[in-house]
Write a protein that holds these residues in place. Sequence first.
Motif, PDB file in Angstrom:
ATOM      1  N   ARG A 108      12.381   4.196   3.216  1.00 40.15           N
ATOM      2  CA  ARG A 108      12.108   5.572   3.666  1.00 40.15           C
ATOM      3  C   ARG A 108      11.011   6.214   2.819  1.00 40.15           C
ATOM      4  O   ARG A 108      10.181   6.975   3.330  1.00 40.15           O
ATOM      5  CB  ARG A 108      13.396   6.398   3.595  1.00 40.15           C
ATOM      6  CG  ARG A 108      14.464   5.981   4.598  1.00 40.15           C
ATOM      7  CD  ARG A 108      15.597   6.994   4.610  1.00 40.15           C
ATOM      8  NE  ARG A 108      16.622   6.655   5.571  1.00 40.15           N
ATOM      9  CZ  ARG A 108      17.725   5.979   5.291  1.00 40.15           C
ATOM     10  NH1 ARG A 108      17.936   5.563   4.036  1.00 40.15           N
ATOM     11  NH2 ARG A 108      18.613   5.699   6.221  1.00 40.15           N
ATOM     12  N   TRP A 109      11.029   5.937   1.522  1.00 46.04           N
ATOM     13  CA  TRP A 109      10.029   6.541   0.632  1.00 46.04           C
ATOM     14  C   TRP A 109       8.625   6.068   1.010  1.00 46.04           C
ATOM     15  O   TRP A 109       7.684   6.862   1.043  1.00 46.04           O
ATOM     16  CB  TRP A 109      10.352   6.173  -0.814  1.00 46.04           C
ATOM     17  CG  TRP A 109       9.416   6.799  -1.801  1.00 46.04           C
ATOM     18  CD1 TRP A 109       9.485   8.049  -2.345  1.00 46.04           C
ATOM     19  CD2 TRP A 109       8.236   6.189  -2.368  1.00 46.04           C
ATOM     20  NE1 TRP A 109       8.446   8.274  -3.200  1.00 46.04           N
ATOM     21  CE2 TRP A 109       7.658   7.142  -3.236  1.00 46.04           C
ATOM     22  CE3 TRP A 109       7.643   4.941  -2.220  1.00 46.04           C
ATOM     23  CZ2 TRP A 109       6.496   6.879  -3.957  1.00 46.04           C
ATOM     24  CZ3 TRP A 109       6.475   4.682  -2.933  1.00 46.04           C
ATOM     25  CH2 TRP A 109       5.915   5.639  -3.790  1.00 46.04           C
ATOM     26  N   ILE A 110       8.480   4.769   1.287  1.00 51.26           N
ATOM     27  CA  ILE A 110       7.163   4.245   1.688  1.00 51.26           C
ATOM     28  C   ILE A 110       6.725   4.860   3.010  1.00 51.26           C
ATOM     29  O   ILE A 110       5.553   5.217   3.194  1.00 51.26           O
ATOM     30  CB  ILE A 110       7.209   2.706   1.791  1.00 51.26           C
ATOM     31  CG1 ILE A 110       7.545   2.082   0.435  1.00 51.26           C
ATOM     32  CG2 ILE A 110       5.865   2.168   2.286  1.00 51.26           C
ATOM     33  CD1 ILE A 110       7.731   0.575   0.482  1.00 51.26           C
ATOM     34  N   LYS A 131       0.062   1.767   5.510  1.00 47.25           N
ATOM     35  CA  LYS A 131       1.499   1.906   5.279  1.00 47.25           C
ATOM     36  C   LYS A 131       2.262   0.670   5.743  1.00 47.25           C
ATOM     37  O   LYS A 131       3.204   0.212   5.089  1.00 47.25           O
ATOM     38  CB  LYS A 131       2.011   3.153   6.003  1.00 47.25           C
ATOM     39  CG  LYS A 131       3.405   3.577   5.595  1.00 47.25           C
ATOM     40  CD  LYS A 131       3.820   4.843   6.327  1.00 47.25           C
ATOM     41  CE  LYS A 131       2.933   6.002   5.979  1.00 47.25           C
ATOM     42  NZ  LYS A 131       3.373   7.251   6.628  1.00 47.25           N
ATOM     43  N   THR A 132       1.854   0.094   6.861  1.00 47.79           N
ATOM     44  CA  THR A 132       2.521  -1.101   7.373  1.00 47.79           C
ATOM     45  C   THR A 132       2.406  -2.253   6.389  1.00 47.79           C
ATOM     46  O   THR A 132       3.382  -2.974   6.140  1.00 47.79           O
ATOM     47  CB  THR A 132       1.933  -1.508   8.725  1.00 47.79           C
ATOM     48  OG1 THR A 132       2.041  -0.417   9.636  1.00 47.79           O
ATOM     49  CG2 THR A 132       2.652  -2.715   9.293  1.00 47.79           C
ATOM     50  N   GLY A 133       1.226  -2.434   5.814  1.00 49.54           N
ATOM     51  CA  GLY A 133       1.036  -3.490   4.836  1.00 49.54           C
ATOM     52  C   GLY A 133       1.908  -3.316   3.610  1.00 49.54           C
ATOM     53  O   GLY A 133       2.460  -4.291   3.072  1.00 49.54           O
ATOM     54  N   GLU A 134       2.062  -2.074   3.149  1.00 49.59           N
ATOM     55  CA  GLU A 134       2.896  -1.806   1.979  1.00 49.59           C
ATOM     56  C   GLU A 134       4.367  -2.090   2.272  1.00 49.59           C
ATOM     57  O   GLU A 134       5.086  -2.610   1.414  1.00 49.59           O
ATOM     58  CB  GLU A 134       2.709  -0.352   1.543  1.00 49.59           C
ATOM     59  CG  GLU A 134       1.311  -0.050   1.020  1.00 49.59           C
ATOM     60  CD  GLU A 134       1.155   1.412   0.640  1.00 49.59           C
ATOM     61  OE1 GLU A 134       2.166   2.146   0.696  1.00 49.59           O
ATOM     62  OE2 GLU A 134       0.027   1.804   0.280  1.00 49.59           O
ATOM     63  N   ILE A 135       4.813  -1.765   3.481  1.00 45.49           N
ATOM     64  CA  ILE A 135       6.202  -2.043   3.849  1.00 45.49           C
ATOM     65  C   ILE A 135       6.455  -3.553   3.888  1.00 45.49           C
ATOM     66  O   ILE A 135       7.474  -4.047   3.380  1.00 45.49           O
ATOM     67  CB  ILE A 135       6.534  -1.403   5.213  1.00 45.49           C
ATOM     68  CG1 ILE A 135       6.545   0.121   5.094  1.00 45.49           C
ATOM     69  CG2 ILE A 135       7.888  -1.886   5.730  1.00 45.49           C
ATOM     70  CD1 ILE A 135       6.718   0.837   6.414  1.00 45.49           C
TER      71      ILE A 135
END
Length: 309
Positions: A217-219, A227-231
């Motif tokens: 949720r934080w990401i 953002k997708t890459g970080e998740i």
Amino acid sequence: MNDEDLKEIGITEKGPRKIILTFISKSCSSKHGIEFKEKTLSNNQTQQLKIRHVLSMEPKFHKILLKKLDSGLIPETNELLFMNRILTKHYFERQIMQDRRYPSWQQKRDLAMQIVEEFSQLENTRVRQESPKESFFFWRHGGKDHGCHSGIIETRVGNMRKDVLPENRLFHRAISAKIIVPEGCVEAAALLAVVSATAQNVKQISDGMAECAQLHRWILNQKSENKTGEILRAFPHFLNYDGLLIQQAYERMHVGYNKNADLKSFLSLALVFEDNSWLNVKDFNLRGVLILMKKLGSRGIKRVVNTNE
């Protein structure tokens, strides 16, 4: 003060005495003759006179009014901003602060039109040569078909809205709850990411991702271009188990969602991705599912180009 008074204070030359008396006469006429003039002018002229009258009520603006605006000159930018603050305060402050009504674009444009009609030289402040004469003060949609308005009146009114107390504002923004990542959650997610995605480990991975849900949720709440890459770097197992973990994450964030919702419109959007796949499948929904499965199945797969071929 008359000619004899000026002689007594030491102004003996006739020329300077004439200039001073002329200035006094004009100043008194502009300050004390307004009420009489408003009664004799037409409605349109009275409306125009109100702009100058409002400006004349501000002592700090007298010098700019008399030496520049009344002389057909264009004031400096900071002086125009000062004039704008005086007028917007007079016409819109009560409406915004007390009546809780924001000025319409027509009201802001009307004020801009009155300004340039009262002081015609201000038509030369237009943003561009082809812009409306009042565009420096207010320009609907900035000259476009839609979008934000522009001009110093629009900017000032926006700043005035910010001064309204939060409980008195006409529109309220939803306050997003602050997400706190529990201590050790990042380390737990890193350990979980290296677990092999086998059938024997599905429960371990599923339970571990549920424990790290706050990190997910934080990401999602961060402002990031990738953002997708970080998740996926934090939770690579989203790509495994045919989307099972994605479904579980969705159910955690949307408790009580409608499981009977019609997916036809969603599946039909998949047809936009490709229009030449599975043409022998006549059912649109089934074709959409197949296209989505193909797209999801290719996500996260690193392709290596063999330059020898």
